[in-house]
Write a protein that holds these residues in place. Structure first.
Motif, short mmCIF file in Angstrom:
data_model
loop_
_atom_site.label_atom_id
_atom_site.label_comp_id
_atom_site.label_asym_id
_atom_site.label_seq_id
_atom_site.Cartn_x
_atom_site.Cartn_y
_atom_site.Cartn_z
N ASN A 175 0.88 -1.18 -0.05
CA ASN A 175 0.00 0.00 -0.06
C ASN A 175 1.05 1.14 0.09
O ASN A 175 0.46 2.42 -0.06
CB ASN A 175 -0.90 0.00 1.12
CG ASN A 175 -2.03 -1.24 1.13
OD1 ASN A 175 -2.48 -1.54 0.14
ND2 ASN A 175 -2.32 -1.86 2.35
N ASN A 176 2.13 1.08 0.07
CA ASN A 176 2.88 2.35 0.14
C ASN A 176 3.15 2.82 -1.02
O ASN A 176 3.75 4.01 -1.38
CB ASN A 176 4.43 1.94 0.73
CG ASN A 176 4.50 1.49 2.35
OD1 ASN A 176 3.38 1.65 2.79
ND2 ASN A 176 5.51 0.85 2.54
N ILE A 177 3.11 2.14 -2.32
CA ILE A 177 3.10 2.56 -3.63
C ILE A 177 1.93 2.39 -4.49
O ILE A 177 1.53 1.49 -4.47
CB ILE A 177 4.41 2.04 -4.30
CG1 ILE A 177 5.79 2.49 -3.54
CG2 ILE A 177 4.58 2.53 -5.65
CD1 ILE A 177 6.99 1.74 -4.10
N GLN A 178 1.67 3.10 -5.45
CA GLN A 178 0.51 3.03 -6.14
C GLN A 178 0.93 2.39 -7.56
O GLN A 178 1.59 3.28 -8.32
CB GLN A 178 -0.37 4.54 -6.46
CG GLN A 178 -1.68 4.19 -7.36
CD GLN A 178 -2.53 3.09 -6.66
OE1 GLN A 178 -2.71 3.11 -5.73
NE2 GLN A 178 -2.89 2.12 -7.71
N PHE A 179 0.97 1.25 -7.60
CA PHE A 179 1.32 0.65 -8.94
C PHE A 179 0.25 0.38 -10.14
O PHE A 179 -0.95 -0.34 -10.30
CB PHE A 179 1.78 -0.97 -8.55
CG PHE A 179 2.85 -0.99 -7.93
CD1 PHE A 179 4.21 -1.16 -8.58
CD2 PHE A 179 3.07 -1.33 -6.64
CE1 PHE A 179 5.34 -1.07 -8.07
CE2 PHE A 179 4.24 -1.30 -5.85
CZ PHE A 179 5.24 -1.62 -6.66
N LEU A 219 10.88 4.07 -9.51
CA LEU A 219 10.14 2.69 -9.83
C LEU A 219 10.86 1.76 -11.19
O LEU A 219 10.27 1.01 -11.83
CB LEU A 219 8.90 2.70 -10.07
CG LEU A 219 8.16 3.04 -8.74
CD1 LEU A 219 6.51 3.19 -8.80
CD2 LEU A 219 8.46 2.40 -7.34
N THR A 220 11.97 2.11 -11.53
CA THR A 220 12.62 1.52 -12.75
C THR A 220 13.34 0.13 -11.84
O THR A 220 13.96 0.03 -10.96
CB THR A 220 14.06 2.24 -12.98
OG1 THR A 220 13.29 3.48 -13.62
CG2 THR A 220 14.82 1.39 -14.16
N PRO A 221 12.94 -0.99 -12.71
CA PRO A 221 13.45 -2.12 -12.13
C PRO A 221 14.90 -2.73 -12.28
O PRO A 221 15.43 -2.11 -13.39
CB PRO A 221 12.47 -3.43 -12.79
CG PRO A 221 12.07 -2.60 -14.14
CD PRO A 221 12.25 -1.09 -13.80
#
Length: 354
Positions: free
Chosen positions: A144-148, A191-193
């Motif tokens: 829930n910390n990041i909106q994907f 959010l670059t993998p």
């Protein structure tokens, strides 16, 4: 919390350094060649970078040690992994792999800055990734910390595919990662993998089609030929990527033992929904505003292609990348039953009995 495992390859390098007096001339030559490719840090400077390895700077635990966030003298923020003293595994064959991996520079691969090998200290220094792993932020307790959004998931899928295609086809000898999974995909501030943990990696000589090795990795991501025969090819990594792709689109872990037996394995559920023409039901319910349902279903189909039971039916990573980006159509007629986890477990048990 960082969840990526410790790199056995570099760990082996560090251990060989401390025991170089016991190595043969050839081993010492290989050791020196490997160490030349990474920076050597002093224990003093890494201790200062982490505030004496303060618990407040601890960002995670791995199978072989603890990860700390640190700041070097030049202001660079790094991830510093301290190997536990109990770890004594040594693997000579990894020395050559260290040389290859330490020189790799790619947007979608973690960067090994160097290591510390003073006395009994075995420490690795990596670039720091602010948003942890997919296992934690998308599939785990911190989801829930990041909106994907769909746009973000698209970017992550493409990035991992690019990194893996580079390992498989952009390097000689080719590198088989052998442990592609959500906890080994780290995310930077944008959010670059980044594919991490090359501890199980193997080099594939240009004249070889596969290697045979002891099975290691995480069940649920492992390809049939690897589980049953210990045979590893680039297509084994493709299978693992396929499972990861399904997880990213669905927002679900590949295995959930808390569910009823028929619903525990994600790949099996998606296969059943595909046969029933209901793939859209397997997309993450939290995807709303920017969800491209047709594209999401296409990604699920690519995931099924990657997880075909027969390795020869799986596409290469370069083809996978083209299908994901729309440069190539997904050949639906080639989608057959994937290598299902429950069936793999049964086959493995049968082989052990026989």
């Amino acid at each position: 919390m960082y969840t990526w495992g410790f790199s056995h390859a570099v760990m082996s390098c560090c251990m060989f350094v401390s025991r170089s007096k016991k190595t043969s001339g050839l081993q010492t030559f290989q050791l020196n060649d490997a160490v030349e490719k990474v920076k050597l840090y002093t224990y003093k400077e890494l201790r200062a970078a982490t505030g004496d390895f303060s618990p407040g700077n601890r960002v995670g635990e791995g199978g072989f040690g603890t990860v700390y966030k640190g700041t070097l003298k030049n202001g660079t923020t790094v991830a510093i992994k301290v190997l536990s003293n109990e770890s004594t595994q040594i693997a000579r064959e990894f020395l050559t792999e260290i040389s290859a991996i330490s020189n790799i520079v790619h947007e979608n691969l973690v960067k090994l800055y160097g290591c510390c090998i003073e006395g009994n200290h075995r420490i690795l220094v990596y670039n720091y990734l602010e948003n942890n792993s997919l296992a934690q932020t998308l599939l785990g307790t911190n989801r829930n910390n990041i909106q994907f959004s769909w746009k973000t998931r698209y970017k992550i899928c493409i990035g991992v595919a690019c990194g893996l295609a580079f390992l498989h086809e952009g390097l000689l000898p080719h590198i088989l990662h052998r442990d592609i999974k959500a906890s080994n995909i780290l995310l930077d501030k944008d959010l670059t993998p980044k594919i991490s943990d090359f501890g199980l990696a193997r080099l594939l000589p240009s004249n070889a089609t596969h290697i045979t090795t002891q099975v290691a990795g995480t069940l649920g991501y492992l390809a049939p030929e690897y589980v049953i025969r210990g045979q590893v090819t680039r297509k084994s990594d493709v299978y693992s990527f396929g499972v990861l792709l399904l997880e990213i689109v669905s927002g679900r872990c590949n295995t959930n033992t808390r569910l009823p037996c028929k619903e525990q394995f994600l790949l099996e559920r998606i296969w059943e929904h595909y046969k029933q023409g209901e793939l859209e039901r397997m997309t993450d319910s939290s995807l709303t505003d920017d969800l491209e349902i047709k594209e999401a279903c296409k990604f699920l189909k690519v995931g099924l292609l990657c997880t075909q039971e027969a390795s020869k039916l799986r596409p290469s990573m370069s083809i996978v990348l083209k299908m994901l980006t729309g440069e190539k159509d997904v050949e639906l007629e080639k989608i057959t039953q994937p290598g299902l986890v429950s069936e793999l477990m049964q086959k493995k048990m049968t082989n052990q009995i026989n």
